[in-house]
Design a protein around this motif. Structure first.
Motif: not given
Length: 96
Positions: A33-34, A38-39, A70-72, A84-85
């Motif tokens: 997840v980390r 970052d990516a 915290n992405a879509e 997507y974020k």
């Protein structure tokens, strides 16, 4: 929350991308997840591949990764997840 038009646009952009990360037998963990956080901050749009030896459900993995990053969640197609974020510093994609 993304609209249908925005998701279609993002799917068209993601079509030519290669998966960056793979989720295997171990499933998801904090380190994965980390790295995704970052990516996705640099790229905004990414594909993640789920390997055949992964024992968890792909829908659960997709929801978990999207929530923790915290992405879509744009799409789950086959064994590939598209996330997507919007980037704060490296904004490249302009949504319709």
């Amino acid at each position: 929350m993304l609209t249908g038009k925005q998701k279609r646009y993002l799917r068209s952009l993601a079509h030519h991308l290669d998966p960056i990360f793979q989720v295997g037998k171990g499933g998801t963990n904090d380190q994965l997840v980390r790295h995704i956080n970052d990516a996705i901050e640099k790229r905004e749009l990414m594909k993640i591949s789920i390997l055949n030896n992964c024992l968890e459900d792909k829908n659960e993995i997709a929801e978990e990764l999207a929530e923790k990053a915290n992405a879509e969640l744009v799409q789950i197609i086959g064994s590939t997840i598209i996330l997507y974020k919007e980037s704060k510093d490296h904004k490249q994609i302009e949504l319709p």
